[in-house]
Design an enzyme around this catalytic site. Structure first.
Site, PDB file in Angstrom:
ATOM      1  N   ASP A 406      28.001  42.730  38.110  1.00 32.46           N
ATOM      2  CA  ASP A 406      26.819  42.374  37.952  1.00 32.46           C
ATOM      3  C   ASP A 406      26.851  40.998  38.930  1.00 32.46           C
ATOM      4  OD1 ASP A 406      24.123  41.285  37.534  1.00 32.46           O
ATOM      5  OD2 ASP A 406      24.510  41.726  35.196  1.00 32.46           O
ATOM      6  N   HIS A 407      25.975  41.245  39.966  1.00 33.91           N
ATOM      7  CA  HIS A 407      25.846  40.064  40.972  1.00 33.91           C
ATOM      8  C   HIS A 407      25.134  38.765  40.361  1.00 33.91           C
ATOM      9  CE1 HIS A 407      26.775  38.140  44.685  1.00 33.91           C
ATOM     10  NE2 HIS A 407      26.346  39.242  45.462  1.00 33.91           N
ATOM     11  N   ARG A 408      24.513  39.092  39.418  1.00 40.23           N
ATOM     12  CA  ARG A 408      23.828  37.770  38.708  1.00 40.23           C
ATOM     13  C   ARG A 408      24.861  36.753  37.881  1.00 40.23           C
ATOM     14  NH1 ARG A 408      19.914  40.902  34.555  1.00 40.23           N
ATOM     15  NH2 ARG A 408      21.881  41.685  34.419  1.00 40.23           N
TER      16      ARG A 408
END
Ligand code: CAO
Length: 434
Positions: A406-408
């Site tokens: 999850d790039h967040r």
């Protein structure tokens, strides 16, 4: 005078099998005259069955998923004779039941049969919602329920109606749709056009096969994750030549019938050791998206392929277990999964998931994060490859690894560093002791 009323499926036309979609009453409930007691459905139409008496439900004879037909018994209701609809009473003999008082009676008087007033109309159903057994029973008239179904709304999801005693009205359904539309536009950036239905019959013969419940639920979950998480997949390769030699030696020592160790056990250990160095991989994003919830335990979910679809049993406290213990536990849990015997608790509490297709093949794939986890490790088939050692090409067994995150929560550089550690741990398993 007290009477026991049998509620039965009325004449609904030439339909042999009708599905029970929803049962809205249970023994002990007090029902009002005309209150919907169940929702029935054929492949083309849906119908709410109203009660033909007000009183206390004695027994319910159907459950969602059952098939019924005209005349099938739905429930018995204990009512006073004045509470029976005039229309129904006119058609039946009423037998006194003064001795009956408790909701579920031991000595039930011979019941009388009153037909349920047929629903006003049968209406085409466009979208059906999964019946939610935990949901509160909504109060809504059949026409409002029909309106909701046409819009694909499960009325149980509408928290309160604006009608008398919280009854759900048409406007409540409209407001609910408005709210969901607004929220989903905020959440995913735009209304996503649906894939149009296609009539395949001009192209050839087809057959309808119902998806299993696991497949339907997994599909919903994967779509939700796909729409909510900005995901990146990073590919890496680990040299497992030495690990494989050690694994083969260990298996050779095992007695016949003992559980064999697969490479997956070392991958689990290598992953958890890396998670201990990179706490953001052992975390979940808070619901408001403003903080990370860091976990101090190390539970790993393993995707298991079963005849009914994909399930993910969780191995707990993996950091405290030996390779042999993990092999035994995974063998037990994957067997339970394939027999459809996993309990919900067996699939909860995972920190990160591994999806291993190595037993089947593959060179790479992009697994989808099992949210609220923040990363998933995909594994495909190890292959002998010529590797340049600075002087010459040497044959080495290389294992392809795919990390989706999850790039967040995880930056690209962090993902690459994490995978460098997983790779090192697998290439030199002595590191797992550090
Ligand atoms: N490279 C080469 N061989 C591999 C391998 C790899 N990466 N992974 C497994 N193998 C070999 C094993 O060593 C074993 O070989 P032997 O029969 O010679 O001992 C064989 O393949 C079968 O292994 P396995 O699949 O039974 O055991 P596992 O511990 O590797 O995996 C499990 C267990 C439960 C993960 C697996 O059976 C499974 O269900 N995999 C599918 C998961 C899945 O569907 N993922 C997709 C999710 S996304 O839709």
């Amino acid at each position: 005078m007290t009477v026991l009323i049998e509620i039965k499926v009325p004449d609904v036309g030439n339909v042999a099998e009708i599905d029970v979609v929803e049962v809205l009453i249970q023994p002990g409930d007090v029902v009002a005259l005309e209150q919907t007691v169940a929702t029935l459905e054929t492949d083309k139409a849906s119908m709410d069955l109203p009660s033909s008496a007000s009183g206390t439900v004695q027994q319910v004879y159907i459950k969602p998923g059952d098939k019924v037909s005209e005349g099938s018994l739905i429930a018995t209701v204990l009512a006073s004779s004045e509470q029976v609809s005039a229309e129904a009473a006119a058609q039946q003999t009423i037998i006194p039941a003064e001795t009956v008082s408790a909701p579920v009676v031991e000595k039930t008087p011979e019941p009388i049969s009153l037909p349920v007033k047929p629903a006003p109309e049968l209406a085409a159903v466009e979208t059906l919602q999964e019946p939610d057994s935990t949901a509160r029973k909504p109060h809504a008239s059949p026409s409002v329920r029909l309106f909701a179904r046409e819009l694909g709304v499960d009325v149980a999801k509408i928290k309160s109606g604006s009608g008398r005693k919280g009854r759900i009205l048409k406007d409540d359904v409209k407001n609910f749709v408005k709210k969901v539309m607004t929220e989903s536009i905020v959440a995913v950036g735009a209304g996503i056009p649906s894939i149009p239905a296609v009539d395949f019959s001009p192209f050839g013969e087809t057959e309808i096969q119902k998806l299993s419940k696991i497949k339907r639920l997994t599909g919903q979950n994967l779509s939700r994750v796909w729409l909510n998480l900005p995901m990146v997949t990073y590919h890496e390769e680990a040299d497992i030549t030495d690990m494989e030699a050690f694994r083969n030696a260990l298996n050779a020592e095992k007695a016949k019938g003992e559980i064999k160790i697969t490479g997956l056990m070392f991958i689990i250990k290598a992953l958890v050791t890396a998670m201990q160095q990179f706490p953001s991989f052992n975390a979940s994003l808070s619901a408001d998206g403003e903080s990370l919830i860091l976990k101090k335990y190390f539970n790993i979910g393993i995707a298991v392929d079963t005849p009914n679809g994909l399930v993910v049993p969780v191995l707990r406290n993996v950091n405290n277990k030996s390779i042999n213990e993990l092999a035994l536990e995974l063998a037990e849990k994957s067997e339970k999964a394939r027999l459809g015997k996993l309990l919900p608790a067996d699939m909860q509490g995972g920190c990160m998931t591994i999806s291993s297709l190595g037993g089947i093949g593959g060179t790479a794939f992009t697994p989808i994060v099992n949210a609220p986890e923040v990363a998933i490790l995909g594994v495909t088939r190890a292959k002998m490859q010529p590797v340049w050692n600075g002087k010459e090409f040497v044959p080495r067994l290389m294992l392809p690894l795919d990390l989706t995150y999850d790039h967040r929560v995880i930056d690209g550089a962090e993902g690459a560093r994490f995978m460098a550690v997983v790779k090192q741990n697998l290439s030199d398993i002595r590191r797992l002791l550090l």
